[in-house]
Scaffold this active site. Structure first.
Site, PDB file in Angstrom:
ATOM      1  N   TYR A  63     -43.130  91.479  37.349  1.00 32.85           N
ATOM      2  CA  TYR A  63     -43.123  90.025  38.108  1.00 32.85           C
ATOM      3  C   TYR A  63     -41.649  89.315  37.913  1.00 32.85           C
ATOM      4  CZ  TYR A  63     -48.287  91.256  37.865  1.00 32.85           C
ATOM      5  OH  TYR A  63     -49.866  92.069  38.187  1.00 32.85           O
ATOM      6  N   PRO A 214     -58.974  88.167  41.740  1.00 28.35           N
ATOM      7  CA  PRO A 214     -60.585  87.665  41.106  1.00 28.35           C
ATOM      8  C   PRO A 214     -61.207  86.921  42.711  1.00 28.35           C
ATOM      9  CG  PRO A 214     -59.526  87.014  39.647  1.00 28.35           C
ATOM     10  CD  PRO A 214     -58.180  88.384  40.777  1.00 28.35           C
ATOM     11  N   GLY A 216     -59.158  87.101  45.452  1.00 25.09           N
ATOM     12  CA  GLY A 216     -59.126  87.771  46.619  1.00 25.09           C
ATOM     13  C   GLY A 216     -57.690  88.177  47.033  1.00 25.09           C
TER      14      GLY A 216
HETATM   15  N1  NAP Z   1     -52.527  95.648  38.130  1.00 26.59           N
HETATM   16  C1  NAP Z   1     -51.991  95.566  39.222  1.00 26.59           C
HETATM   17  O1  NAP Z   1     -51.915  96.504  39.927  1.00 26.59           O
HETATM   18  C2  NAP Z   1     -52.664  93.640  39.467  1.00 26.59           C
HETATM   19  C3  NAP Z   1     -51.883  93.393  41.099  1.00 26.59           C
HETATM   20  C4  NAP Z   1     -52.258  92.636  41.202  1.00 26.59           C
HETATM   21  C5  NAP Z   1     -52.475  90.587  40.401  1.00 26.59           C
HETATM   22  N2  NAP Z   1     -52.597  91.339  38.853  1.00 26.59           N
HETATM   23  C6  NAP Z   1     -52.510  90.756  37.899  1.00 26.59           C
HETATM   24  O2  NAP Z   1     -53.955  90.357  38.202  1.00 26.59           O
HETATM   25  C7  NAP Z   1     -53.757  88.671  38.447  1.00 26.59           C
HETATM   26  C8  NAP Z   1     -54.959  87.566  39.285  1.00 26.59           C
HETATM   27  O3  NAP Z   1     -54.837  87.991  40.946  1.00 26.59           O
HETATM   28  P1  NAP Z   1     -53.755  87.442  40.998  1.00 26.59           P
HETATM   29  O4  NAP Z   1     -53.494  86.005  41.209  1.00 26.59           O
HETATM   30  O5  NAP Z   1     -53.144  88.205  42.371  1.00 26.59           O
HETATM   31  O6  NAP Z   1     -54.782  86.623  42.389  1.00 26.59           O
HETATM   32  P2  NAP Z   1     -56.095  85.698  42.452  1.00 26.59           P
HETATM   33  O7  NAP Z   1     -56.107  85.196  41.365  1.00 26.59           O
HETATM   34  O8  NAP Z   1     -57.651  86.580  43.094  1.00 26.59           O
HETATM   35  O9  NAP Z   1     -56.085  84.738  43.487  1.00 26.59           O
HETATM   36  C9  NAP Z   1     -54.750  83.758  43.277  1.00 26.59           C
HETATM   37  C10 NAP Z   1     -54.461  83.198  44.428  1.00 26.59           C
HETATM   38  O10 NAP Z   1     -56.036  82.609  45.596  1.00 26.59           O
HETATM   39  C11 NAP Z   1     -55.461  80.644  44.825  1.00 26.59           C
HETATM   40  N3  NAP Z   1     -55.901  79.946  44.136  1.00 26.59           N
HETATM   41  C12 NAP Z   1     -56.554  79.998  42.571  1.00 26.59           C
HETATM   42  N4  NAP Z   1     -56.786  79.341  41.762  1.00 26.59           N
HETATM   43  C13 NAP Z   1     -57.276  78.505  43.366  1.00 26.59           C
HETATM   44  C14 NAP Z   1     -58.033  77.491  43.735  1.00 26.59           C
HETATM   45  N5  NAP Z   1     -59.092  77.716  42.600  1.00 26.59           N
HETATM   46  N6  NAP Z   1     -58.579  77.080  44.609  1.00 26.59           N
HETATM   47  C15 NAP Z   1     -57.729  77.887  45.884  1.00 26.59           C
HETATM   48  N7  NAP Z   1     -56.881  78.555  45.409  1.00 26.59           N
HETATM   49  C16 NAP Z   1     -56.794  79.210  44.418  1.00 26.59           C
HETATM   50  C17 NAP Z   1     -53.328  81.307  44.011  1.00 26.59           C
HETATM   51  O11 NAP Z   1     -53.188  80.080  45.380  1.00 26.59           O
HETATM   52  P3  NAP Z   1     -51.949  78.431  43.794  1.00 26.59           P
HETATM   53  O12 NAP Z   1     -51.191  79.470  43.186  1.00 26.59           O
HETATM   54  O13 NAP Z   1     -51.418  78.228  44.758  1.00 26.59           O
HETATM   55  O14 NAP Z   1     -53.512  78.561  42.910  1.00 26.59           O
HETATM   56  C18 NAP Z   1     -53.635  82.259  44.842  1.00 26.59           C
HETATM   57  O15 NAP Z   1     -52.791  82.157  46.389  1.00 26.59           O
HETATM   58  C19 NAP Z   1     -52.412  88.409  38.676  1.00 26.59           C
HETATM   59  O16 NAP Z   1     -52.209  87.354  38.066  1.00 26.59           O
HETATM   60  C20 NAP Z   1     -51.900  90.043  37.616  1.00 26.59           C
HETATM   61  O17 NAP Z   1     -51.729  89.316  36.480  1.00 26.59           O
HETATM   62  C21 NAP Z   1     -52.525  92.991  38.870  1.00 26.59           C
END
Ligand code: NAP
Length: 289
Positions: A63, A214, A216
């Site tokens: 990252y 989690p 989207g």
């Molecule tokens: N193993 C893998 O292949 C893999 C792939 C992807 C991710 N990951 C891990 O999984 C974690 C979670 O996934 P993710 O961060 O990609 O996606 P996520 O948790 O599903 O969603 C993050 C997105 O949602 C927005 N968001 C978060 N809280 C919100 C809220 N309360 N209201 C409105 N929008 C909100 C964030 O924008 P803002 O920043 O504006 O809040 C960001 O655009 C990552 O941080 C990473 O550590 C692992």
């Protein structure tokens, strides 16, 4: 605000972590590449997470690359005793931000050392091997060669526990024949439920399931059903999506990602929400449609 300890705990390796954790991927720049827009805000999110009781943070040295781990170190080192930082290996970044599979012995060894150096840790508590047969979703293929290398690095004392990411049930079985697997990190949320059966199998085995995206992911969830349950429960749609995951299975550990303290607080607030049978029935319809 209710304490996130109400989310309960689950075993991750030999440590118990709170089921509400934090995913740090959003702390890098656009496209998970380069520095964040607001460095101070990134530090603030991490410090607020830990101050709120989060003791499970998900990251990777790819990252940024290196950016997110260095921000974690700057914000939180020396780390609280109970903090479990989980990282992952499998890829390196091209100069254009591309994701390049990196599974050779030299690349995996380098990745483990990069994570140790940038996080400021002698031993990495949990390292996920992320499968890359398809970068976007699990695809069949043997993971024996890279997992055997990671297991060697564990034997050398550089890694305490191993998990898998972006894997099929067949790869989980293969992995468990090679070494102890403490967690599986795959794409899963209320609208994306390919892993329903896998989650239940892992729960029976006492293995943690850590859904990525989690909320989207890059296109946060949008659903009339989420909106209407949220309005009825006086909560936000994102809090409802997380509460649904907490109630889905006891082995689910949450790592919602955000770059904003306000969103972090909203996400951690999901602990206060207990969905009714009626809410769950409606929400289960999202993944079925
Ligand atoms: N193993 C893998 O292949 C893999 C792939 C992807 C991710 N990951 C891990 O999984 C974690 C979670 O996934 P993710 O961060 O990609 O996606 P996520 O948790 O599903 O969603 C993050 C997105 O949602 C927005 N968001 C978060 N809280 C919100 C809220 N309360 N209201 C409105 N929008 C909100 C964030 O924008 P803002 O920043 O504006 O809040 C960001 O655009 C990552 O941080 C990473 O550590 C692992």
């Amino acid at each position: 605000m209710p304490s996130i300890s109400e989310s309960g705990t689950f075993k991750l390796g030999h440590r118990l972590v709170r089921r509400l954790g934090y995913g740090a991927m959003q702390l890098a720049g656009p496209g998970v590449f380069g520095p964040p827009k607001d460095h101070a805000a990134a530090l603030a999110v991490l410090r607020e997470a830990v101050a709120s009781g989060v003791n499970h943070i998900d990251t990777s040295d790819f990252y940024g690359p290196h950016v997110t781990n260095r921000i974690i170190r700057e914000a939180l080192h020396p780390y609280p005793e109970d903090l479990v930082i989980v990282t992952k290996v499998s890829a390196r970044r091209g100069a254009d931000g591309s994701w390049i599979p990196a599974f050779s012995r030299a690349e995996l060894t380098q990745a483990v050392h990069d994570n140790r150096r940038n996080l400021g840790l002698d031993v990495l508590e949990v390292v996920n091997l992320r499968s890359m047969f398809n970068a976007h979703h699990p695809a069949e293929g043997s993971i024996e060669a890279p997992l055997t290398i990671l297991a060697d690095l564990k034997r050398q004392g550089l890694v305490r526990h191993i998990g898998l990411s972006n894997v099929t049930p067949t790869q989980v079985e293969e992995g468990r024949r090679i070494c102890d697997i403490v967690c599986i990190q795959n794409h899963y949320n209320v609208a994306h439920r390919d892993d329903d059966a896998l989650i239940d199998d892992l729960a029976r085995e006492g293995i943690a399931y850590v859904p990525y995206f989690p909320l989207g992911g890059f296109s946060p969830l949008q659903s009339d059903t989420l909106n209407s349950v949220a309005a009825r429960r006086n909560a936000t749609p994102m809090a409802v999506a997380l509460a649904w995951l907490l109630q889905r299975a006891p082995n689910i550990l949450l790592i919602p990602g955000t770059s904003s303290v306000a969103h972090l607080r909203e996400n951690l607030g999901s602990v206060a929400l207990t969905l009714s049978e009626n809410d769950l029935r409606e929400l289960n319809g999202i993944g079925a449609s």
